[in-house]
Structure formats: C-alpha cells, structure tokens
Scaffold this motif. Sequence first.
Motif, PDB file in Angstrom:
ATOM      1  N   UNK A   2     -25.367  17.661  -8.650  1.00 57.68           N
ATOM      2  CA  UNK A   2     -24.929  18.670  -7.755  1.00 57.68           C
ATOM      3  C   UNK A   2     -23.401  18.404  -7.335  1.00 57.68           C
ATOM      4  N   UNK A   3     -22.699  19.343  -6.858  1.00 61.29           N
ATOM      5  CA  UNK A   3     -21.353  19.316  -6.394  1.00 61.29           C
ATOM      6  C   UNK A   3     -21.011  20.547  -5.365  1.00 61.29           C
ATOM      7  N   UNK A   4     -19.864  20.524  -5.201  1.00 60.01           N
ATOM      8  CA  UNK A   4     -19.493  21.555  -4.102  1.00 60.01           C
ATOM      9  C   UNK A   4     -18.278  22.652  -4.807  1.00 60.01           C
ATOM     10  N   UNK A   5     -18.659  23.884  -4.707  1.00 54.69           N
ATOM     11  CA  UNK A   5     -17.661  24.719  -5.322  1.00 54.69           C
ATOM     12  C   UNK A   5     -17.342  25.743  -4.246  1.00 54.69           C
ATOM     13  N   UNK A   6     -16.225  25.439  -3.571  1.00 49.12           N
ATOM     14  CA  UNK A   6     -16.243  26.498  -2.282  1.00 49.12           C
ATOM     15  C   UNK A   6     -17.118  26.542  -1.465  1.00 49.12           C
ATOM     16  N   UNK A   7     -17.644  25.706  -1.061  1.00 47.72           N
ATOM     17  CA  UNK A   7     -18.798  25.456  -0.009  1.00 47.72           C
ATOM     18  C   UNK A   7     -20.408  25.542  -0.485  1.00 47.72           C
ATOM     19  N   UNK A   8     -20.421  25.917  -1.685  1.00 44.93           N
ATOM     20  CA  UNK A   8     -21.559  26.190  -2.426  1.00 44.93           C
ATOM     21  C   UNK A   8     -21.676  26.129  -3.972  1.00 44.93           C
ATOM     22  N   UNK A   9     -22.741  25.620  -4.508  1.00 46.61           N
ATOM     23  CA  UNK A   9     -22.854  25.486  -5.861  1.00 46.61           C
ATOM     24  C   UNK A   9     -24.455  25.277  -6.103  1.00 46.61           C
ATOM     25  N   UNK A  10     -24.727  25.870  -7.148  1.00 46.35           N
ATOM     26  CA  UNK A  10     -26.179  25.552  -7.728  1.00 46.35           C
ATOM     27  C   UNK A  10     -26.292  24.039  -8.340  1.00 46.35           C
ATOM     28  N   UNK A  11     -27.303  23.576  -8.060  1.00 45.02           N
ATOM     29  CA  UNK A  11     -27.584  22.285  -8.584  1.00 45.02           C
ATOM     30  C   UNK A  11     -28.413  22.443 -10.169  1.00 45.02           C
ATOM     31  N   UNK A  12     -28.098  21.361 -10.853  1.00 42.55           N
ATOM     32  CA  UNK A  12     -28.767  21.261 -12.121  1.00 42.55           C
ATOM     33  C   UNK A  12     -29.854  20.446 -12.107  1.00 42.55           C
ATOM     34  N   UNK A  13     -31.108  20.525 -12.040  1.00 34.51           N
ATOM     35  CA  UNK A  13     -32.183  19.446 -12.002  1.00 34.51           C
ATOM     36  C   UNK A  13     -31.945  18.609 -13.117  1.00 34.51           C
ATOM     37  N   UNK A  14     -31.366  18.653 -14.314  1.00 35.12           N
ATOM     38  CA  UNK A  14     -31.415  17.814 -15.371  1.00 35.12           C
ATOM     39  C   UNK A  14     -30.264  18.505 -16.262  1.00 35.12           C
ATOM     40  N   UNK A  15     -29.290  17.429 -16.834  1.00 33.83           N
ATOM     41  CA  UNK A  15     -28.165  17.580 -17.538  1.00 33.83           C
ATOM     42  C   UNK A  15     -28.363  16.727 -18.724  1.00 33.83           C
ATOM     43  N   UNK A  16     -28.497  17.248 -19.894  1.00 31.62           N
ATOM     44  CA  UNK A  16     -28.638  16.065 -21.254  1.00 31.62           C
ATOM     45  C   UNK A  16     -27.309  16.261 -21.913  1.00 31.62           C
ATOM     46  N   UNK A  17     -26.821  14.997 -22.027  1.00 27.42           N
ATOM     47  CA  UNK A  17     -25.289  14.897 -22.689  1.00 27.42           C
ATOM     48  C   UNK A  17     -25.545  14.208 -23.864  1.00 27.42           C
ATOM     49  N   UNK A  18     -24.946  14.814 -25.129  1.00 24.49           N
ATOM     50  CA  UNK A  18     -24.915  14.231 -26.464  1.00 24.49           C
ATOM     51  C   UNK A  18     -23.573  13.851 -26.776  1.00 24.49           C
ATOM     52  N   UNK A  19     -23.221  12.506 -26.682  1.00 22.29           N
ATOM     53  CA  UNK A  19     -21.815  11.961 -27.127  1.00 22.29           C
ATOM     54  C   UNK A  19     -21.789  11.708 -28.494  1.00 22.29           C
ATOM     55  N   UNK A  40     -16.834  14.102 -29.559  1.00 21.58           N
ATOM     56  CA  UNK A  40     -17.361  15.182 -29.261  1.00 21.58           C
ATOM     57  C   UNK A  40     -18.612  14.901 -28.146  1.00 21.58           C
ATOM     58  N   UNK A  41     -18.520  15.813 -27.139  1.00 17.89           N
ATOM     59  CA  UNK A  41     -19.629  15.858 -26.054  1.00 17.89           C
ATOM     60  C   UNK A  41     -20.278  17.064 -25.881  1.00 17.89           C
ATOM     61  N   UNK A  42     -21.441  17.091 -25.967  1.00 13.63           N
ATOM     62  CA  UNK A  42     -22.119  18.461 -25.479  1.00 13.63           C
ATOM     63  C   UNK A  42     -23.332  18.224 -24.716  1.00 13.63           C
ATOM     64  N   UNK A  43     -23.324  19.137 -23.621  1.00 15.80           N
ATOM     65  CA  UNK A  43     -24.078  19.094 -22.504  1.00 15.80           C
ATOM     66  C   UNK A  43     -24.900  20.187 -22.355  1.00 15.80           C
ATOM     67  N   UNK A  44     -26.236  20.173 -22.048  1.00 20.04           N
ATOM     68  CA  UNK A  44     -27.040  21.414 -21.941  1.00 20.04           C
ATOM     69  C   UNK A  44     -27.903  20.975 -20.661  1.00 20.04           C
ATOM     70  N   UNK A  45     -28.000  21.968 -19.886  1.00 16.79           N
ATOM     71  CA  UNK A  45     -28.771  22.076 -18.515  1.00 16.79           C
ATOM     72  C   UNK A  45     -29.422  23.596 -18.332  1.00 16.79           C
ATOM     73  N   UNK A  46     -30.346  23.678 -17.411  1.00 13.00           N
ATOM     74  CA  UNK A  46     -31.149  24.588 -17.149  1.00 13.00           C
ATOM     75  C   UNK A  46     -30.831  25.051 -15.462  1.00 13.00           C
ATOM     76  N   UNK A  47     -30.422  26.161 -15.067  1.00 11.18           N
ATOM     77  CA  UNK A  47     -30.426  26.621 -13.867  1.00 11.18           C
ATOM     78  C   UNK A  47     -31.583  27.364 -13.715  1.00 11.18           C
ATOM     79  N   UNK A  48     -32.155  27.121 -12.430  1.00  8.63           N
ATOM     80  CA  UNK A  48     -33.646  27.592 -12.231  1.00  8.63           C
ATOM     81  C   UNK A  48     -33.368  28.905 -11.498  1.00  8.63           C
ATOM     82  N   UNK A  49     -34.454  29.864 -11.864  1.00  8.34           N
ATOM     83  CA  UNK A  49     -34.197  31.271 -11.220  1.00  8.34           C
ATOM     84  C   UNK A  49     -34.401  31.304  -9.768  1.00  8.34           C
ATOM     85  N   UNK A  50     -35.247  30.430  -9.201  1.00  9.02           N
ATOM     86  CA  UNK A  50     -35.372  30.255  -7.927  1.00  9.02           C
ATOM     87  C   UNK A  50     -34.005  30.081  -7.170  1.00  9.02           C
ATOM     88  N   UNK A  51     -33.072  29.286  -7.849  1.00  9.54           N
ATOM     89  CA  UNK A  51     -31.813  28.772  -7.336  1.00  9.54           C
ATOM     90  C   UNK A  51     -30.795  30.022  -7.208  1.00  9.54           C
TER      91      UNK A  51
END
Length: 264
Positions: free
Chosen positions: A97-114, A135-146
């Motif tokens: 989670x982080x802050x983008x102009x006062x709001x942001x969607x959290x990512x339950x999980x971020x898989x990073x492959x370096x 090289x680095x690749x990241x994959x994550x899923x934003x839930x529809x509820x969020x």
Amino acid sequence: MADSYQEYEGRPRRRGGRRVLIGFVVLILVLGGLLVVADRLAVGFAERAIADQVRQEVAKQQVQASGPDVKVGGFPFLTQVVNGRYEAISIVLTDLSGNVEGKAVSLPKLDIDARNVKASMDTLRTGQGEVVAESVKGTGTITYDSVTKLIDRKGIKLAGQDGKLTVTGPVQLPVVGEMTVHGTANLAVQKGQVVIKFERLTADGLPNIPLVQGAISTYAKQLSINVPLPPLPFGLKVQEVRPLPEGLAVTAAAQNVPLRSSAG
C-alpha cells in the motif's frame, strides 16, 4: 596344488578391493551430502540477507508492505556465489500500500521475479554495495471490491468474463425510472495508473429516447475512473492490465534495477 593355493590367496585380495571401492563410494556420498547441506545453508543466508536489503529499499520508497519472502533459484547455489551472479530471485510482498494524492488501491500480493542478479558475497555479508537485477517483472491483482469502492456507486458489480471487464448496476433514468444496466469497459495504462472507461451501457428493454440515452451516457462517464496504484518498488512500471475472475491483473517491469543501492 600350487595353482589351487594361488587361487585361494587371490580371493581375499578381491574382497579387500571391493571394501575399498565401497568405502570410496560411501565417502563420495558423504562429501556430496555435506556439499548439498552447505549449498542449502548458503541459500538460506543469502535469502535472509537479500530480504533485509529489499525491506530497506521498500521503506525508502515510502511503500508499506509485509514480508518480503525471498527465494533464490538455481542449483548449485555455491557456484552462483563464486560468480556473484544469481539466475533468479523471487520476492513476494503482501499487503502492498501507498499514497497517491490521498488515495490508492492496495495490492494484496505482489510477486516479483528478478533475473540475472549481480551481488558479491561481501555485499550480502556486510550489507554494503549494490545488488542489481538485469530485469525485474512484477505481477499483482487488484480486487474488484477495491475498484468498486473507488467508483462509489451503489449496487455496482464488476467481473472478469471472457477476457472483458463487465459491469452491472442500477441507475435511475428519466421517464422509465430505475433500470439495471450492463456493459463492458476499455482498459488501458496511462502514467502508471489503470484507466477504466465505460463507453456504452445498455439494459433490457431500454427505450431509444435521446433523454434516456443521454442519461445512460452520463452514468457511463461517472463509472469511468483512473485506478491509483501504490508506488511500486524497484522502479516497476505498469505495462499491462487484464481482467481475471478474481480481479484486475497488472503486470509491471523494469530493467537494470538496483535491489539495493551502493549507499546502503
């Protein structure tokens, strides 16, 4: 008689040779087992060291996350230590989670492959120096509820169906009253954000009246949003978004990424 004696004398020597051979094989197996144990111990040390360094880098970017869980791939590992180059390192961050102009969607999980990570043993041991991934690749899923919370419209339901992002929801229309509309969205990535744009909504039995159609068009614009993602670590930039049954899958990538800076 002499021949019989020579044959008798030769047998113990053959048995002794077998014992030596068996002992040699056992020694090789023991040494091999010790090397495997040493290899796995070294992997554990490297994983803990890299996890500590990744944790520091994530904190520097003002990103909150649980973990990381680090796994170093490739076997044998010790040869990678000698070369200072690692085939693959997987990093899993949860509750990002982080802050983008006062709001942001959290990512339950971020898989990073370096891939092709350069790190000397001194760097892993002392925590000083650079750890750089080719090289680095990241994959994550934003839930529809969020996402529906960001849209903030009562009764809205999002889903992934046949590779499309679909929406259904109630809307109050002039002349006809409340109807349940449905449609699909266009997805895009712009400036690190996921853009969801609904251009055409419809409903069963919807009359072709300009006033009603105008209200539907206005409602579609109200549903269209930019989804602010938390700042992704390691300079990862979102490149693709796809609707899946469980949510919006985002893929991010970066090249020549410092997993740890030389400044420490």
